[in-house]
Structure formats: C-alpha cells, structure tokens
Enzyme design. Structure first.
Site, mmCIF file in Angstrom:
data_model
loop_
_atom_site.group_PDB
_atom_site.id
_atom_site.type_symbol
_atom_site.label_atom_id
_atom_site.label_comp_id
_atom_site.label_asym_id
_atom_site.label_seq_id
_atom_site.Cartn_x
_atom_site.Cartn_y
_atom_site.Cartn_z
ATOM 1 N N ARG A 93 0.849 -1.191 0.000
ATOM 2 C CA ARG A 93 0.000 0.000 0.000
ATOM 3 C C ARG A 93 0.886 1.244 0.000
ATOM 4 O O ARG A 93 1.676 1.442 0.920
ATOM 5 C CB ARG A 93 -0.903 0.019 1.232
ATOM 6 C CG ARG A 93 -1.701 1.305 1.349
ATOM 7 C CD ARG A 93 -2.619 1.296 2.566
ATOM 8 N NE ARG A 93 -3.377 2.533 2.646
ATOM 9 C CZ ARG A 93 -3.268 3.439 3.629
ATOM 10 N NH1 ARG A 93 -2.438 3.240 4.635
ATOM 11 N NH2 ARG A 93 -3.995 4.530 3.611
ATOM 12 N N HIS A 138 -3.372 10.870 0.097
ATOM 13 C CA HIS A 138 -2.885 10.743 1.474
ATOM 14 C C HIS A 138 -2.406 12.119 1.945
ATOM 15 O O HIS A 138 -1.223 12.328 2.216
ATOM 16 C CB HIS A 138 -1.771 9.687 1.555
ATOM 17 C CG HIS A 138 -1.511 9.149 2.941
ATOM 18 N ND1 HIS A 138 -1.595 7.809 3.260
ATOM 19 C CD2 HIS A 138 -1.158 9.764 4.095
ATOM 20 C CE1 HIS A 138 -1.294 7.630 4.546
ATOM 21 N NE2 HIS A 138 -1.024 8.804 5.074
ATOM 22 N N GLU A 183 -7.784 8.447 5.785
ATOM 23 C CA GLU A 183 -8.138 9.089 7.057
ATOM 24 C C GLU A 183 -8.721 10.488 6.929
ATOM 25 O O GLU A 183 -8.095 11.475 7.330
ATOM 26 C CB GLU A 183 -6.904 9.135 7.972
ATOM 27 C CG GLU A 183 -6.377 7.768 8.330
ATOM 28 C CD GLU A 183 -5.317 7.811 9.422
ATOM 29 O OE1 GLU A 183 -4.845 8.904 9.776
ATOM 30 O OE2 GLU A 183 -4.966 6.735 9.929
ATOM 31 N N ASN A 323 -7.535 1.751 9.625
ATOM 32 C CA ASN A 323 -6.249 2.100 10.230
ATOM 33 C C ASN A 323 -6.443 2.137 11.734
ATOM 34 O O ASN A 323 -7.265 2.915 12.235
ATOM 35 C CB ASN A 323 -5.784 3.486 9.771
ATOM 36 C CG ASN A 323 -5.476 3.541 8.285
ATOM 37 O OD1 ASN A 323 -5.530 2.524 7.592
ATOM 38 N ND2 ASN A 323 -5.161 4.714 7.795
ATOM 39 N N TYR A 325 -4.488 1.978 15.699
ATOM 40 C CA TYR A 325 -3.266 1.962 16.500
ATOM 41 C C TYR A 325 -3.520 1.752 17.983
ATOM 42 O O TYR A 325 -2.752 1.079 18.654
ATOM 43 C CB TYR A 325 -2.511 3.296 16.347
ATOM 44 C CG TYR A 325 -1.939 3.506 14.965
ATOM 45 C CD1 TYR A 325 -2.720 4.016 13.933
ATOM 46 C CD2 TYR A 325 -0.622 3.180 14.683
ATOM 47 C CE1 TYR A 325 -2.199 4.204 12.658
ATOM 48 C CE2 TYR A 325 -0.089 3.363 13.415
ATOM 49 C CZ TYR A 325 -0.880 3.874 12.408
ATOM 50 O OH TYR A 325 -0.356 4.046 11.153
ATOM 51 N N GLU A 391 -3.509 0.025 8.115
ATOM 52 C CA GLU A 391 -2.412 0.519 8.951
ATOM 53 C C GLU A 391 -2.561 -0.023 10.365
ATOM 54 O O GLU A 391 -3.677 -0.138 10.866
ATOM 55 C CB GLU A 391 -2.408 2.057 9.054
ATOM 56 C CG GLU A 391 -1.946 2.776 7.818
ATOM 57 C CD GLU A 391 -1.928 4.295 7.989
ATOM 58 O OE1 GLU A 391 -1.759 4.776 9.122
ATOM 59 O OE2 GLU A 391 -2.098 4.977 6.968
#
Ligand code: GBH
Length: 482
Positions: A93, A138, A183, A323, A325, A391
């Site tokens: 990606r 992005h 995002e 994504n 985290y 991600e």
C-alpha cells in the site's frame, strides 16, 4: 463450574492462535508519498500543502524537518521493492503524489514524468508478484488548490475526480485495490478543525465539517466513476481508509458517551458509506444541530446531504480500509459551554489508562483487545463489510533492536486472529504501518514506525531490517504467529 468454563475459553483461544491465517488472507505493508518519496521539486512535481507548511512554518515540526528528501524513495524505489521482496508481502500500500500528476492541481496537461515514475514502479512491483494497493489521496493536496479553499470548496470534487481519472486511465490495468482517501478524520478534523496537520486551518466545528462534507462526496464520485467505466475493464476494488481509536467506556454510565465518540470519529465517514440507512450518524446530526441553534446559528454547522446524495453515497465501497493503532477510555462530558468546537459538539473526554504500555507518539498506547473490539464493532454496525487493515503500528525513537514493536505486532495480530476466528469478522488483509522509518508529520523524524530502520545521517539513507521486520517476515512465511 465457572473456572472450568473460563479454562475452556482460554484453551480455545490458545488453540486458535496455533491456527494459520485463512488461505485467502493477504499480508502487506503501508507507506505514503510525502512521508517517503522526497524529490519534492524535481521531475515536474509541484508543491503540496505539506511542502508549503514545512517550509514556511518549520517551528510546527518537532525537529524542524520536512519531507524534501525523506527516504528518497523517488530515487531508491528499486531498493524499496527489494525490501518488499525480502519481507515476502503479497501487497504493497503506497500513495500517489497528486502534485506529480497535476503540479498545480489544474486538470490539464498531466505531468508525463510523474506518470512514467508510477508506471515503472507498478511494472516492477507487479512483475515481482506484489499486488499494488494505491491510495489516491494521502493528505498532500496541491498548494494552489488549497489557496482556493481545498476540500472546503465544493469544486474540489471535480478536481479530485479529474485527478483520479488519470490514475485509473494509466494505472488501472495493474492496480487491484484503490483507496480513495486516507483518514478523512485526520485530514479534515485534525488538519482543518485543529492545526495538527496541514493545512492547519484551526477552525473547529466549522471548517472540519465543510471539509468532511466535500471529501465524502468526492469519495463517492470517484467510486461511481470506477464503477461505471473501469470496473468492467479491470475488475479492481475501491475502498476508503478510516482511522479509529477504540473508545472504551470509563464507567457503565459512560456507555453512551463512548459510542457517541465512536460515531463522531469513525461513524462520521462510515455511516454515510457503509450503513444501510446512509447519511451522517443520527447522534452527530442531533448533537451538532442542537448546539448550533443554542449558539445562535441559523443552520446546523454540520452540512446536510440531500436525499439524492444520501443514496448516491451509500454503498460506495468494496471494502472497509481500517487504520488502527490504539484505545482510549471515554467519559461523558456534557456541559453548557457554548464555545464552537468539534469537542464541544461530541461532549466526550478521553484519555489513556496510565497502566498501558506506551509508544513514543503522545497518543499511542498498547491495547490489543481494543483492536479486536473495534473489528467486531465494525462487523456489527455495518453488516459485516470486507475489511483490510490498512495501517497498524508502534512508534519508538529508532534502533534495529525493537522488542516493544515485536511485542506490539504479536499481540495485535493475536487480537486479529481472534476477531477472524472467534468473532467471525471478515478481515481479508493486514498492512503494518510502516515499511521503513519516514517523515512522521508533525513528529518529523523523531518518532519512528518503520519495520526497516533508516539512517538519516547518511546521505545514502541505508535501510536495515529491525527485529520486527524479521518477525513479520516469519509470520508471513509460516502464515501463523511465531
Ligand atoms: C496515520 O495517522 C497516518 O495515515 C500515517 O500517515 C501516519 O504516519 C501514521 O498513522 C502514524 O501516525 O485522537 O485527539 O488523540 C494516524 C494518526 C495520529 C490519529 C494522532 C490520531 C491523535 C489525535 N493518528 N491522532 S487524538
């Protein structure tokens, strides 16, 4: 009895961890153009908002650095593909720099050198058997489009569509997965509502919603264009990558607040696209319009979609790019404060639990169970979409020996397997953030997310595998957690 039951549950879980990833599950890795490419003003490339911001306001960046050179992937792309081969990933990606295609954004005379660069890259990638997953946007919009309002100007939909059309025309034959936007929450809310990313507009509760409204419509326009003209030719898939922290209720009384925060964070984008009813989440519409009228606004600060738009946007994704985290504890914070802001609209406060292990980034703590809960929530909330984790990663201050990152990946992939096998979530692929240390936005080169370390003091920018790269390589090879 209870203990026997718990024992069984634990035993089942462990057993599941010995199970390989499903056969059709694909492993990849993620990067983004501004963070990796460098070569900011060569080969016909124009300036993006990140070039301008880092040059004009270096004080905003932790180490006053920028992406002028970054990893120099624009020149070292063949070496990057060797790293991908070394890891053994099935997909890669990466994002395309809009300003390499249309240097000042005007959709006339695409820059041939930019097209050649990505053509060569895609040829080499696919001839190595690696599937490209291409992010169209992005965050690096052409500076001159920003001067005209960027995503706050509805005309952007045409500009963005014209840009995407060039990508589909030139690269569509080799690209299996397209991601329209990376995002939108970060770009619109943290980059327009706040000043945590370019273009650093900092008009919370207004600019963020304007940006969001146009970005969702731009996403849908590009999806429809692919669907109408390119799908029959190339049979690719088009999705969007949404980021989400898991918000866990602090106490039982905070359940509504935690859910409201999930809706304000990921539902903002996911509800219009992935829900069966479409449109913004009800709770967002209610909270923002109520607040707006208390503040004396003649309208709700959250723009409204027409009925036609709701239908046009609903269903415009072949997969949910996710994504993820970290996790936060969320608490209800309803108040009478009439300040105009996104935070005052959602009325939730959130914080990490001090007992959680932390990464180097201020916002990152290690909470694998939040990942599993989030995947299950996406399944339950949006009728089980196909999910690619686009991600997931951990930051430190660099170094090739990175036991904390190895631990992070191991635990998060365990949670992923549980989501797949126990919760039956349709996760079809996984791409860690990120291939190599790179320009980490406002954190410059201070916080590192790479599987490969980069020595930024050496002009050749040598890449070396960290322990985590070796670990991930083993996982890919054996298709199970080692
Ligand atoms: C991703 O952003 C980006 O796509 C990628 O380019 C970047 O390098 C990577 O992650 C690592 O940062 O919710 O108020 O606590 C995710 C960025 C940054 C999202 C911090 C949430 C915290 C603000 N995350 N942000 S808050």
């Amino acid at each position: 009895m209870l203990f026997a039951f718990l024992g069984l549950v634990i035993w089942v879980c462990r057993l599941i961890l010995a199970v390989p990833f499903p056969e059709d599950f694909i492993f990849g890795v993620s990067t983004a153009a501004y963070q990796n490419e460098g070569a900011w003003n060569t080969s016909g490339k124009g300036p993006s908002i990140w070039d301008t911001l880092t040059h004009e306001r270096p004080e905003l960046i932790l180490d006053r650095s920028n992406g002028d050179v970054a990893d120099n992937s624009y020149n070292k792309w063949e070496e990057d593909i060797e790293l991908l081969n070394d890891l053994g990933v099935q997909f890669y990606r990466f994002s395309i720099a809009w300003t390499r295609i249309f240097p000042d954004g005007e959709p006339i005379n695409p820059n041939q050198e930019g097209i050649n660069f990505y053509n060569n890259f895609l040829d080499q990638l696919t001839s190595n058997g690696i599937l490209p997953m291409v992010t169209i946007f992005h965050w690096d919009i052409p500076e001159s489009l920003q001067k005209m309002g960027g995503f706050m100007n509805p005309r952007i939909i045409d500009y963005y569509t014209a840009y995407a059309k060039v990508l589909f025309d030139h690269f569509g034959d080799r690209v299996k997965y397209w991601i329209t936007i990376n995002e939108p929450k970060q770009y619109c809310q943290e980059g327009h509502g706040e000043a945590s990313y370019a273009p650093a507009i900092n008009i919370s509760g207004v600019a963020d919603y304007l940006c969001g409204h146009n970005i969702i419509r731009a996403h849908a326009a590009v999806y429809h264009m692919y669907d109408d003209y390119y799908r029959s030719l190339y049979d690719g898939e088009v999705g969007i990558s949404l980021s989400g922290h898991w918000f866990e209720a602090y106490t039982r009384d905070d359940e509504d607040a935690a859910e409201r925060m999930r809706q304000f964070y990921v539902g903002w984008w996911a509800n219009p696209i992935f829900s069966s009813e479409g449109d913004y989440p009800k709770v967002m519409k209610e909270f923002i319009s109520k607040r707006s009228s208390q503040q004396g606004y003649p309208w709700s600060r959250l723009p409204e979609f027409t009925e036609d738009e709701i239908n046009y946007i609903r269903g415009t994704a072949d997969f949910f790019g996710f994504n993820h985290y970290t996790t936060f504890m969320a608490q209800n914070a309803e108040s009478d404060d009439l300040t105009v802001s996104y935070a005052n609209d959602h009325q939730v406060i959130f914080a990490s639990d001090p007992t959680w292990a932390r990464g180097a980034s201020a916002w990152l703590s290690v909470v694998p169970w939040g990942f599993r809960k989030y995947l299950k929530w996406i399944k339950d909330t949006y009728s089980s979409p196909i999910i690619y984790v686009t991600e997931n990663g951990f930051s430190d201050h660099g170094g090739l020996h990175d036991p904390e990152r190895v631990q992070y990946y191991k635990q998060y992939m365990e949670a992923l397997l549980e989501a797949i096998y126990i919760d039956e979530v349709e996760v079809k692929g996984y791409a860690p953030w990120t291939l190599m240390d790179n320009f980490e936005w406002f954190d410059g080169y201070v916080n590192r997310f790479g599987l490969y370390g980069v020595d930024f003091s050496d002009p050749n920018l040598p890449r070396k595998p960290k322990d985590s790269a070796k670990y991930y390589k083993e996982v890919i090879k054996s298709r199970r957690l080692v």
